[in-house]
Design a protein around this motif. Sequence first.
Motif, PDB file in Angstrom:
ATOM      1  N   ARG A  75       0.806  -1.220   0.000  1.00  0.00           N
ATOM      2  CA  ARG A  75       0.000   0.000   0.000  1.00  0.00           C
ATOM      3  C   ARG A  75       0.844   1.277   0.000  1.00  0.00           C
ATOM      4  NH1 ARG A  75      -1.670   4.389   0.048  1.00  0.00           N
ATOM      5  NH2 ARG A  75      -3.739   5.128   0.593  1.00  0.00           N
ATOM      6  N   LEU A  76       2.091   1.174   0.413  1.00  0.00           N
ATOM      7  CA  LEU A  76       2.919   2.373   0.543  1.00  0.00           C
ATOM      8  C   LEU A  76       3.277   2.983  -0.809  1.00  0.00           C
ATOM      9  CD1 LEU A  76       5.399   1.357   3.376  1.00  0.00           C
ATOM     10  CD2 LEU A  76       3.200   2.534   3.547  1.00  0.00           C
ATOM     11  N   ARG A  77       3.461   4.282  -0.770  1.00  0.00           N
ATOM     12  CA  ARG A  77       3.953   5.000  -1.940  1.00  0.00           C
ATOM     13  C   ARG A  77       5.477   4.947  -1.917  1.00  0.00           C
ATOM     14  NH1 ARG A  77       1.835  10.604  -0.321  1.00  0.00           N
ATOM     15  NH2 ARG A  77       2.938   9.816   1.487  1.00  0.00           N
ATOM     16  N   ILE A  78       6.089   5.248  -3.023  1.00  0.00           N
ATOM     17  CA  ILE A  78       7.547   5.186  -3.110  1.00  0.00           C
ATOM     18  C   ILE A  78       8.221   6.163  -2.148  1.00  0.00           C
ATOM     19  CG2 ILE A  78       7.848   6.816  -4.996  1.00  0.00           C
ATOM     20  CD1 ILE A  78       9.902   4.722  -6.142  1.00  0.00           C
ATOM     21  N   THR A  79       7.535   7.227  -1.784  1.00  0.00           N
ATOM     22  CA  THR A  79       8.113   8.241  -0.895  1.00  0.00           C
ATOM     23  C   THR A  79       7.901   7.944   0.588  1.00  0.00           C
ATOM     24  OG1 THR A  79       6.083   9.552  -1.057  1.00  0.00           O
ATOM     25  CG2 THR A  79       7.871  10.074  -2.605  1.00  0.00           C
ATOM     26  N   ASP A  80       7.148   6.910   0.906  1.00  0.00           N
ATOM     27  CA  ASP A  80       6.892   6.554   2.302  1.00  0.00           C
ATOM     28  C   ASP A  80       8.014   5.668   2.831  1.00  0.00           C
ATOM     29  OD1 ASP A  80       4.463   7.909   2.149  1.00  0.00           O
ATOM     30  OD2 ASP A  80       3.379   6.110   1.547  1.00  0.00           O
ATOM     31  N   ALA A  94       4.893   8.804   6.441  1.00  0.00           N
ATOM     32  CA  ALA A  94       4.281   9.125   5.152  1.00  0.00           C
ATOM     33  C   ALA A  94       4.543  10.596   4.811  1.00  0.00           C
ATOM     34  CB  ALA A  94       2.784   8.842   5.187  1.00  0.00           C
ATOM     35  N   CYS A  97       1.825  13.952   3.242  1.00  0.00           N
ATOM     36  CA  CYS A  97       0.598  13.209   3.546  1.00  0.00           C
ATOM     37  C   CYS A  97      -0.135  13.911   4.687  1.00  0.00           C
ATOM     38  CB  CYS A  97       0.970  11.778   3.937  1.00  0.00           C
ATOM     39  SG  CYS A  97      -0.421  10.697   4.265  1.00  0.00           S
ATOM     40  N   MET A 105      -5.037   5.900   4.182  1.00  0.00           N
ATOM     41  CA  MET A 105      -4.000   4.876   4.118  1.00  0.00           C
ATOM     42  C   MET A 105      -4.177   3.862   5.243  1.00  0.00           C
ATOM     43  SD  MET A 105       0.172   5.207   4.314  1.00  0.00           S
ATOM     44  CE  MET A 105       0.313   6.288   2.915  1.00  0.00           C
TER      45      MET A 105
END
Length: 163
Positions: A75-80, A94, A97, A105
């Motif tokens: 579920r995470l974004r690349i920036t998390d 995050a 965010c 999320m």
Amino acid sequence: MAAAILSHVKRAIGCGNRNALFLRLKEECLRCRRTGEPLSCITIDVDGLTKINDRFGHKIGALVLKRVASAVRQRLRITDHFFRSGGNEFVVVATDCNRAAAQEMAADLQALVSQLGLGSKQEPVPTSISTGISTMEGDELKPDTLLARSDTNMRRARQNRNC
């Protein structure tokens, strides 16, 4: 035996440890202050892990941790950024965010984990998580305060679920 399993789990989960969490959180808070972007911290607790270990054994408990970590990473974004902060606790840092996005999320993570379907039809392994969120915008919070608030909110959520 349990110590060997836990040592293997630490390597296999593939997320940063508590020291790495504090370093990253400090860096991200400084960046957030410079850019004005919001930063959220989501603390995740795997509900009932002790009961799972007692009922199904430590191998299944370790599998639950691995599967939860895998679901979170999906579920995470690349920036998390993702860390294991304790035995059955994880933290997501995050970036960019706000509170509403962090709540979305967290809800997504809870849904993903509840669908893991571990065990058998005759004896399913209950998998759920409790989450706590804190959000920083501007220079209002320090890294340790941000983490402490998300941890407090997670514990409150866990008590409300009676886990």
